[in-house]
Design a protein around this motif. Structure first.
Motif, PDB file in Angstrom:
ATOM      1  N   ASN A   1       0.864  -1.176   0.000  1.00 46.19           N
ATOM      2  CA  ASN A   1       0.000   0.000   0.000  1.00 46.19           C
ATOM      3  C   ASN A   1       0.903   1.230   0.000  1.00 46.19           C
ATOM      4  O   ASN A   1       2.099   1.133   0.285  1.00 46.19           O
TER       5      ASN A   1
ATOM      6  N   SER B   1      -3.720   5.779   1.662  1.00 52.29           N
ATOM      7  CA  SER B   1      -4.771   4.973   1.034  1.00 52.29           C
ATOM      8  C   SER B   1      -4.908   3.659   1.796  1.00 52.29           C
ATOM      9  O   SER B   1      -4.090   3.318   2.647  1.00 52.29           O
ATOM     10  N   GLY B   2      -5.952   2.904   1.492  1.00 53.79           N
ATOM     11  CA  GLY B   2      -6.216   1.674   2.215  1.00 53.79           C
ATOM     12  C   GLY B   2      -6.856   1.978   3.563  1.00 53.79           C
ATOM     13  O   GLY B   2      -6.875   3.118   4.023  1.00 53.79           O
TER      14      GLY B   2
ATOM     15  N   HIS C   1      -8.074  -3.407   3.540  1.00 53.96           N
ATOM     16  CA  HIS C   1      -8.163  -2.930   2.145  1.00 53.96           C
ATOM     17  C   HIS C   1      -6.892  -2.186   1.781  1.00 53.96           C
ATOM     18  O   HIS C   1      -6.385  -1.392   2.574  1.00 53.96           O
ATOM     19  N   SER C   2      -6.374  -2.456   0.579  1.00 54.23           N
ATOM     20  CA  SER C   2      -5.191  -1.724   0.116  1.00 54.23           C
ATOM     21  C   SER C   2      -5.255  -1.509  -1.390  1.00 54.23           C
ATOM     22  O   SER C   2      -6.127  -2.046  -2.085  1.00 54.23           O
ATOM     23  N   HIS C   3      -4.288  -0.724  -1.877  1.00 55.21           N
ATOM     24  CA  HIS C   3      -4.131  -0.479  -3.303  1.00 55.21           C
ATOM     25  C   HIS C   3      -2.858  -1.161  -3.797  1.00 55.21           C
ATOM     26  O   HIS C   3      -2.086  -0.571  -4.566  1.00 55.21           O
TER      27      HIS C   3
ATOM     28  N   ALA D   1      -4.035  -4.004  -8.098  1.00 52.79           N
ATOM     29  CA  ALA D   1      -4.665  -2.854  -8.751  1.00 52.79           C
ATOM     30  C   ALA D   1      -4.556  -2.940 -10.267  1.00 52.79           C
ATOM     31  O   ALA D   1      -5.478  -2.534 -10.989  1.00 52.79           O
TER      32      ALA D   1
ATOM     33  N   CYS E   1      -7.756  -2.911 -12.582  1.00 50.83           N
ATOM     34  CA  CYS E   1      -7.963  -1.912 -13.639  1.00 50.83           C
ATOM     35  C   CYS E   1      -8.266  -2.562 -14.984  1.00 50.83           C
ATOM     36  O   CYS E   1      -8.795  -1.901 -15.889  1.00 50.83           O
TER      37      CYS E   1
ATOM     38  N   PHE F   1     -15.515   5.344  -5.067  1.00 47.97           N
ATOM     39  CA  PHE F   1     -15.083   5.014  -3.712  1.00 47.97           C
ATOM     40  C   PHE F   1     -16.011   5.667  -2.682  1.00 47.97           C
ATOM     41  O   PHE F   1     -16.576   6.729  -2.902  1.00 47.97           O
TER      42      PHE F   1
ATOM     43  N   HIS G   1      -9.616  -0.279  -8.736  1.00 51.21           N
ATOM     44  CA  HIS G   1      -9.448   0.241  -7.386  1.00 51.21           C
ATOM     45  C   HIS G   1      -8.335  -0.486  -6.618  1.00 51.21           C
ATOM     46  O   HIS G   1      -7.245   0.048  -6.466  1.00 51.21           O
ATOM     47  N   GLY G   2      -8.608  -1.669  -6.096  1.00 50.56           N
ATOM     48  CA  GLY G   2      -7.629  -2.322  -5.240  1.00 50.56           C
ATOM     49  C   GLY G   2      -8.068  -3.706  -4.815  1.00 50.56           C
ATOM     50  O   GLY G   2      -8.637  -4.456  -5.604  1.00 50.56           O
TER      51      GLY G   2
ATOM     52  N   GLU H   1      -1.575 -10.477  -3.365  1.00 55.87           N
ATOM     53  CA  GLU H   1      -0.702  -9.616  -4.160  1.00 55.87           C
ATOM     54  C   GLU H   1       0.362 -10.453  -4.875  1.00 55.87           C
ATOM     55  O   GLU H   1       0.670 -10.207  -6.046  1.00 55.87           O
TER      56      GLU H   1
END
Length: 236
Positions: A25, A29-30, A94-96, A101, A105, A133, A157-158, A177
């Motif tokens: 992350n 964010s997250g 939650h993370s990006h 991501a 996308c 979001f 988003h993530g 990930e």
């Protein structure tokens, strides 16, 4: 609500800092929530993890109201809805994360390219549709993509990872990930070879005993992880 949950608050901040330090992350964010009696604790909106203090973690009740001087994360809706819909879990992270991501996308699921997809609780990590979001529409998309599983991607988003503990949810995030990175890599070589439904059925059964000690293993599970023969309390 008299318990201040100081230990949980401190662990939440430590988990978010660990998430950023591990490259899962970036920035503020997250977000993270943890179930407590009668509600949940959730990270506040817009406060960087490196300066966040335990008293800034926000308490919410079962009716979706927050208490104190700090506003909860803009993504409080999907935290609240997931915690309400999934009594089997206690933590929503939650993370990006970059590779998650990238797939999100492209609106791509992570298929059974590697058996560790089973860490998400199913044979696929699904990607949701897109919604802005912080909206109820995004929460609805997240619930749909998760189903009974412990991870999903959020379109454009993530990623969301669930667990019984913060350590467990972090481990799911870390593995998803890594799976996203593996899947992107296989696609550069032509797509890779997916495991079959039958293969994944075996994997998911074996995951029920994965990482458990002897007294925790259910002998009725046919496809279980078997330890070697026990030689006693000590070799000498």
């Amino acid at each position: 609500m008299t318990d201040n949950y100081q230990g949980i608050r401190e662990e939440m901040i430590a988990t978010c800092r660990r998430m950023n330090a591990a490259g899962l992350n970036t920035g503020s964010s997250g977000n993270l929530s943890v179930r407590i009696d009668g509600g949940l604790l959730i990270t506040p909106s817009g406060i960087p993890y490196d300066v966040m203090r335990p008293e800034q973690i926000v308490e919410m009740d079962e009716d979706g109201r927050y208490y104190g001087d700090f506003i909860p994360s803009s993504e409080w809706r999907f935290h609240y809805d997931i915690q309400k819909a999934r009594p089997d879990i206690k933590v929503v992270l939650h993370s990006h994360a970059v590779h998650c991501a990238i797939l999100a996308c492209c609106r791509m699921d992570i298929p059974p390219i590697h058996y560790m997809v089973g860490v998400g609780g199913g044979s696929v990590v699904r990607c949701s549709g897109y919604a802005p979001f912080g909206t109820q529409a995004l929460s609805n998309e997240a619930l749909k993509a998760l189903g009974p599983r412990n991870a999903c991607l959020l379109g454009n988003h993530g990623v969301i990872a669930l667990g019984q503990t913060m350590t467990q949810a972090f481990g799911v995030l870390e593995e998803v990930e890594n799976l996203a990175r593996i899947y992107i890599g296989t696609r550069t070589l032509g797509a890779g070879v997916l495991l079959s439904d039958a293969d994944m059925d075996v994997v998911l059964q074996r995951f029920k005993t994965y990482g458990k000690q002897a007294g925790e293993i259910d002998p009725s599970i046919a496809e279980r992880v078997e330890p070697p023969a026990h030689g006693g309390a000590s070799r000498r």
